[in-house]
Design an enzyme around this catalytic site. Structure first.
Site, mmCIF file in Angstrom:
data_model
loop_
_atom_site.group_PDB
_atom_site.id
_atom_site.type_symbol
_atom_site.label_atom_id
_atom_site.label_comp_id
_atom_site.label_asym_id
_atom_site.label_seq_id
_atom_site.Cartn_x
_atom_site.Cartn_y
_atom_site.Cartn_z
ATOM 1 N N ASN A 183 31.654 38.574 35.663
ATOM 2 C CA ASN A 183 32.281 39.270 36.799
ATOM 3 C C ASN A 183 31.795 40.717 36.876
ATOM 4 O O ASN A 183 31.704 41.396 35.848
ATOM 5 C CB ASN A 183 33.805 39.255 36.547
ATOM 6 C CG ASN A 183 34.632 39.696 37.738
ATOM 7 O OD1 ASN A 183 34.435 39.205 38.855
ATOM 8 N ND2 ASN A 183 35.571 40.610 37.514
ATOM 9 N N GLU A 226 31.767 43.497 33.983
ATOM 10 C CA GLU A 226 31.085 44.784 34.233
ATOM 11 C C GLU A 226 30.115 45.224 33.139
ATOM 12 O O GLU A 226 30.116 46.380 32.733
ATOM 13 C CB GLU A 226 32.131 45.881 34.476
ATOM 14 C CG GLU A 226 33.055 45.560 35.629
ATOM 15 C CD GLU A 226 34.053 46.675 35.950
ATOM 16 O OE1 GLU A 226 34.108 47.655 35.197
ATOM 17 O OE2 GLU A 226 34.760 46.543 36.968
ATOM 18 N N HIS A 272 34.914 45.182 45.782
ATOM 19 C CA HIS A 272 35.695 46.376 46.146
ATOM 20 C C HIS A 272 34.861 47.092 47.196
ATOM 21 O O HIS A 272 33.854 47.725 46.871
ATOM 22 C CB HIS A 272 35.910 47.267 44.919
ATOM 23 C CG HIS A 272 36.760 46.611 43.868
ATOM 24 N ND1 HIS A 272 38.086 46.308 44.085
ATOM 25 C CD2 HIS A 272 36.476 46.192 42.612
ATOM 26 C CE1 HIS A 272 38.588 45.737 42.994
ATOM 27 N NE2 HIS A 272 37.629 45.642 42.083
ATOM 28 N N GLU A 321 37.965 40.241 43.349
ATOM 29 C CA GLU A 321 38.837 41.426 43.380
ATOM 30 C C GLU A 321 38.766 42.115 44.738
ATOM 31 O O GLU A 321 38.718 43.345 44.831
ATOM 32 C CB GLU A 321 38.436 42.420 42.273
ATOM 33 C CG GLU A 321 38.412 41.805 40.892
ATOM 34 C CD GLU A 321 38.151 42.806 39.777
ATOM 35 O OE1 GLU A 321 38.227 44.037 40.003
ATOM 36 O OE2 GLU A 321 37.867 42.352 38.653
ATOM 37 N N ASP A 368 39.065 44.060 47.964
ATOM 38 C CA ASP A 368 39.859 45.025 48.725
ATOM 39 C C ASP A 368 38.886 45.838 49.560
ATOM 40 O O ASP A 368 37.714 45.972 49.194
ATOM 41 C CB ASP A 368 40.810 45.884 47.864
ATOM 42 C CG ASP A 368 40.180 46.493 46.628
ATOM 43 O OD1 ASP A 368 38.938 46.582 46.532
ATOM 44 O OD2 ASP A 368 40.944 46.917 45.736
HETATM 45 C C1 XIL Z 1 42.340 47.915 37.554
HETATM 46 C C2 XIL Z 1 43.835 47.708 37.765
HETATM 47 O O1 XIL Z 1 44.034 47.342 39.104
HETATM 48 C C3 XIL Z 1 44.585 48.981 37.461
HETATM 49 O O2 XIL Z 1 45.982 48.727 37.481
HETATM 50 C C4 XIL Z 1 44.192 49.505 36.076
HETATM 51 O O3 XIL Z 1 44.805 50.738 35.864
HETATM 52 C C5 XIL Z 1 42.693 49.645 35.969
HETATM 53 O O4 XIL Z 1 42.080 48.412 36.261
HETATM 54 N N1 XIL Z 1 37.584 46.168 38.093
HETATM 55 C C6 XIL Z 1 38.290 45.266 37.343
HETATM 56 C C7 XIL Z 1 39.777 45.332 37.291
HETATM 57 O O5 XIL Z 1 37.691 44.318 36.793
HETATM 58 O O6 XIL Z 1 40.289 44.903 36.070
HETATM 59 C C8 XIL Z 1 40.266 46.721 37.613
HETATM 60 O O7 XIL Z 1 41.695 46.676 37.680
HETATM 61 C C9 XIL Z 1 39.657 47.220 38.889
HETATM 62 C C10 XIL Z 1 38.158 47.285 38.761
#
Ligand code: XIL
Length: 434
Positions: free
Chosen positions: A196, A154, A232, A259, A261
């Site tokens: 990422n 990020e 996401h 990641e 969802d």
């Molecule tokens: C999130 C986790 O799922 C949570 O448990 C934590 O509190 C915060 O981080 N992008 C990412 C992940 O790269 O590491 C994040 O994970 C979600 C967003």
């Protein structure tokens, strides 16, 4: 019903090509096994604290063949005080992955979030060296065990025309990302190294900023192997989702959906299926990870995952499984062979027919060890001859570095060229370190 329809549709399709399939034995019945049919993985982010939950662990071990630590390998977890490392949570995830025979994704070496307090208060060269030391130490601890590391997470901004995000790391100098990738490669040459990010799930200013960085890294020999698209997602999927994956793949890096969802709503199952199909359509899209197992395990509150809170498969699960079983392209296991560490050098040739003869450009790339000199042998078609060379000396069709381009850093490259009569060479040139 769905199964029956699918089976007969497949039988009809197979009949056209004259292949007889016995029943529906072709369809694997778990996410991991279905993804493996095309050489891919299907993974989940997991939390060490949930591994004692038997429903959670049953789903994990039966459905998934890759794991990512949800939090356990982040900076605040692994280096809670400067120079003192704690791998207890990360090792639990690693060992769970190993026990399952799963690929373990490492997440994440450097990120502006979830930094330990001591790092948050550092800046400048002190922060830079602490950050690089962090990369080196953690990647060394997990050396040889990690399939792919999110080296940097990020680092690009939203709504800044494709520019970087402001952060304490960014303020150490724009080259912090490449410094991190070089340190990670040196510490664990076997791990694929990924950049990422989120909101990169289509062609937009942010993903284009990242695309330009990857292209630049590739051209300058900065080690990078993959791009992670977090994905996401809300209630829609960008129409350029697959095209975006493809353009990164075309740069010569793998792409992973890291990641995933998707907000629960009318479209959830369709969006999951569309993501699956897009990845399967691009041979360098090597796998998909969902960010949690059951809705109740998610960091989001909009039920974005494949299993409900009781561990039941949702419609989204079925749509993913069906999409995986419908197939896709098979990834080339070694699409762009990187030189092995210590293997000296490789050379690639770009010929050009020109003025009744030809010119040719050759790129020499160092392996895992820096070069102090090189020679490249080119095999010429009969009747062809070299007339002159630039950025190299030539004898027959063997080329040797000149004074200023013999030194090539590990993974770096340099170019030379030559002109000839007849038709240009087509065979791959042979490179040797001197
Ligand atoms: C999130 C986790 O799922 C949570 O448990 C934590 O509190 C915060 O981080 N992008 C990412 C992940 O790269 O590491 C994040 O994970 C979600 C967003």
């Amino acid at each position: 019903m769905t199964r029956k329809l699918l089976a007969s549709a497949a039988a009809a399709a197979m009949a056209l090509t004259g292949i007889v399939v016995a029943g529906d034995a072709w369809a694997a019945s778990t996410l991991g096994a279905s993804a493996a049919q095309t050489g891919r993985y299907y993974g989940a982010a997991i939390a060490a604290g949930r591994l004692g939950d038997s429903t959670y662990t049953r789903i994990l071990t039966s459905e998934f063949n890759s794991v990512t630590p949800e939090n356990e390998m982040k900076w605040d977890a692994t280096e809670p005080s400067r120079g003192s490392f704690n791998y207890s949570g990360g090792d639990r995830i690693l060992n769970q992955g190993i026990a399952m025979g799963a690929k373990v994704r490492g997440h994440a070496l450097l990120w502006h979030q979830q930094q330990p307090g001591w790092a948050q208060s550092l800046s400048g060269s002190t922060l830079r060296s602490a950050a690089i030391n962090h990369v080196t130490q953690v990647a060394t601890h997990y050396k040889g065990k990690i399939y792919a590391w999110d080296v940097v997470n990020e680092a690009f901004a939203d709504g800044n025309g494709g520019g970087r995000r402001d952060s304490n790391l960014q303020r150490t100098g724009n080259d912090w990302i490449e410094a991190a990738f070089r340190a990670a490669r040196a510490a664990d040459p076997a791990a694929k190294l990924c950049y990422n990010d989120y909101n990169t799930d289509g062609i937009n200013a942010k993903s284009t900023g990242i695309y330009n960085m990857v292209r630049d890294f590739k051209s300058r020999g900065v080690p990078i192997d993959c791009v992670g698209l977090q994905s996401h997602l809300g209630t829609s999927i960008d129409s350029t989702y697959q095209q975006n994956i493809q353009r990164f793949a075309d740069l010569g890096v793998d792409v992973q959906i890291t990641e995933l969802d998707v907000q629960q709503g009318g479209n959830q199952a369709n969006i999951y299926a569309a993501v699956t199909r897009a990845c399967l359509a691009v041979s360098r899209c090597t796998g998909i990870t969902v960010w949690g197992i059951r809705d109740t395990d998610s960091w989001r509150s909009d039920n974005p995952l494949l299993f409900d809170g009781s561990g039941n498969k949702k419609a989204a699960y079925t749509s993913v499984l069906n999409a995986l079983n419908a197939g896709g392209t098979t990834p080339d296991p070694d699409p762009d062979p990187e030189p092995e560490p210590g293997a000296g050098c490789t050379a690639t040739l770009t010929p050009n027919t020109w003025n009744g003869g030809f010119t040719a450009n050759i790129r020499v790339t160092a392996g895992g060890t820096a070069l102090t000199g090189w020679t490249v042998g080119v095999s010429l078609p009969s009747g062809s001859a070299v007339t002159n060379a630039w950025n190299a000396t030539v004898s027959g069709s063997t080329f040797t570095n000149v004074g200023y381009n013999g030194q090539v850093p590990a993974g770096g490259s340099t170019e030379f060229g030559f002109q000839g009569t007849g038709t240009p060479p087509t065979a791959a040139p042979a490179c040797q370190a001197r």
